[in-house]
Design a protein around this motif. Structure first.
Motif, mmCIF file in Angstrom:
data_model
loop_
_atom_site.group_PDB
_atom_site.id
_atom_site.type_symbol
_atom_site.label_atom_id
_atom_site.label_comp_id
_atom_site.label_asym_id
_atom_site.label_seq_id
_atom_site.Cartn_x
_atom_site.Cartn_y
_atom_site.Cartn_z
ATOM 1 N N CYS A 25 0.841 -1.049 -0.049
ATOM 2 C CA CYS A 25 0.009 0.020 -0.017
ATOM 3 C C CYS A 25 0.890 1.299 0.078
ATOM 4 O O CYS A 25 1.914 1.210 0.380
ATOM 5 N N LEU A 27 -0.502 4.025 1.394
ATOM 6 C CA LEU A 27 -0.750 4.845 2.688
ATOM 7 C C LEU A 27 -0.461 3.894 3.652
ATOM 8 O O LEU A 27 -0.063 2.698 3.611
ATOM 9 N N CYS A 29 -2.661 3.678 6.937
ATOM 10 C CA CYS A 29 -3.622 3.905 7.925
ATOM 11 C C CYS A 29 -3.248 3.330 9.152
ATOM 12 O O CYS A 29 -3.199 2.024 9.229
ATOM 13 N N CYS A 32 -4.612 0.058 10.249
ATOM 14 C CA CYS A 32 -4.515 -1.290 9.414
ATOM 15 C C CYS A 32 -2.906 -1.390 9.244
ATOM 16 O O CYS A 32 -2.585 -2.763 9.345
ATOM 17 N N GLY A 73 -4.409 -4.555 0.832
ATOM 18 C CA GLY A 73 -3.631 -3.570 0.198
ATOM 19 C C GLY A 73 -4.052 -2.612 -0.780
ATOM 20 O O GLY A 73 -5.348 -2.488 -0.725
ATOM 21 N N ASN A 102 -7.928 3.196 -2.155
ATOM 22 C CA ASN A 102 -7.811 4.587 -1.670
ATOM 23 C C ASN A 102 -7.975 5.525 -2.646
ATOM 24 O O ASN A 102 -7.620 6.927 -2.305
HETATM 25 FE FE1 SF4 Z 1 -3.635 0.924 2.735
HETATM 26 FE FE2 SF4 Z 1 -6.255 0.579 2.594
HETATM 27 FE FE3 SF4 Z 1 -4.982 -0.262 4.650
HETATM 28 FE FE4 SF4 Z 1 -5.241 2.349 4.376
HETATM 29 S S1 SF4 Z 1 -6.623 0.738 4.873
HETATM 30 S S2 SF4 Z 1 -3.209 1.258 4.906
HETATM 31 S S3 SF4 Z 1 -5.354 2.416 2.175
HETATM 32 S S4 SF4 Z 1 -4.664 -1.091 2.681
#
Ligand code: SF4
Ligand code: SAM
Length: 332
Positions: A25, A27, A29, A32, A73, A102
């Protein structure tokens, strides 16, 4: 087991397939992934594009699946994504095809994805505030996500559904702003309770912003009334906003589990069937496939894996154990 479909011992039938295309990924978050990222799955262990489409075909032709959602991901990071969508849209029966993303990079990819046969997107956006976004995701990419959302709508990947997770002390003080902005632009917003699926194992029940709290906060600004269209197997409880037709969804995954109506089956990026986000067991279709299993043998393994699906996620049981894989490696 007489049915060809993905039935389990508790009478549920899985028709909605989530396929993760990568565990990587762009990002981070906080609910996550840790800021430093994770050890990614090694390339050779990932299903190839052709293997993904073959398993999608097995699901469509032999297991009565009717909907496929690609996720991760971040699925937009998968180089073969457009090709995978194209291959999936040629399957018969043709699945409904959507993507959870995202939206970073969607400004460029929305048109090609729509042309390849993608029907819809679910986009994750937790805030409209750049500082909050950075605090939540450790990256300054709000503008890219917003551009991706606009591009999705312009390309006809509609209805554009938005997912938001609220984190106490970061983005929970004014959820109505996200709602009002979504309604203004014609996007369908759903708030999701944070689940214990973060790689850091820092989920804390006391800190979780609950479905009731979200409802209360939104109700301070808007009148929410139950949506007469019942939720069925969809996890979101939907509410009409100020009499409708505008709606908002609240997914109480922890406090209002919907496991009894679950119709999901999952495939990880490395080809493991999971009957639930919270499964502690997986069934390896990749090695079976690479060892020469026929379509019917793969379908059989898949049926066996789903037959053992547990009745519920067990988060509210004191003996609950978080699965070994985090959300990003399972596919949300
Ligand atoms: Fe990445 Fe989606 Fe996890 Fe955010 S929620 S870190 S965008 S996989
Ligand atoms: N990267 C894509 C995205 O963010 O949409 C797809 C994968 S992400 C794992 C899928 C969804 O899972 C996102 O909507 C995200 O907000 C949600 N999610 C991730 N971790 C979560 C958690 N611990 N609890 C609840 N939802 C979570």
């Amino acid at each position: 087991m007489t049915s060809v479909a993905l039935v389990d011992q508790h009478g549920r039938v899985a028709t909605d397939l989530r396929i993760s295309l990568t565990d990587r990924c762009n990002l981070r978050c906080t609910y996550c992934m840790p800021p430093e990222g994770l050890p990614w799955l090694p390339g050779p262990s990932l299903l190839t594009d052709d293997e993904v489409v073959r398993l999608a075909r097995v699901a469509m032709e032999r297991l009565d699946v009717n909907e496929i959602r690609y996720t991760g991901g971040e699925p937009l990071l998968r180089p073969g994504l457009v090709k995978i969508i194209e291959g999936s849209s040629e399957l018969r029966p043709r699945p409904r095809l959507s993507l959870t993303t995202n939206a970073i990079g969607l400004a460029r990819l929305a048109e090609p994805l729509a042309a390849a046969g993608l029907d819809r997107v679910n986009i994750s956006i937790d805030t409209l505030d750049e500082a909050e976004f950075e605090k939540l995701a450790y990256r300054r990419r709000l503008a890219d996500t917003l551009a991706g959302i606009r591009a999705a709508a312009a390309a006809g990947l509609t209805p554009v559904k938005l997912n938001a997770v609220l984190i106490r002390g970061v983005n929970d003080s004014h959820p109505e702003r996200l709602l009002e902005w979504s309604l203004e632009h014609g996007y369908e917003l759903r708030f999701i309770e944070q689940m214990p699926l973060d790689a850091q194992h820092q989920w804390d029940r006391e800190q979780m912003v609950t479905a009731d709290e979200i409802f209360e906060k939104l109700s301070q600004r808007h009148e929410l009334t139950p949506d007469p269209e019942h939720r069925g197997s969809a996890p979101a409880e939907t509410w009409l906003v100020d009499g409708g037709p505008a709606k908002v969804g609240i997914i109480g995954s922890v406090t209002r589990p919907f496991c009894g109506a679950c119709d999901r089956t999952r495939l990880t990026a490395d080809g493991q069937v999971r009957s639930c986000l919270f499964s502690r067991e997986e069934s390896d279709l990749r090695e079976a496939m690479r060892s020469g299993a026929s379509d019917e043998e793969l379908a059989d393994r898949w049926r066996v894996a789903m037959w053992g699906k547990l009745p519920g996620h067990g988060i509210n049981d004191p003996r609950f154990l978080q699965p070994a894989r985090p959300m990003s490696a399972i596919g949300g």
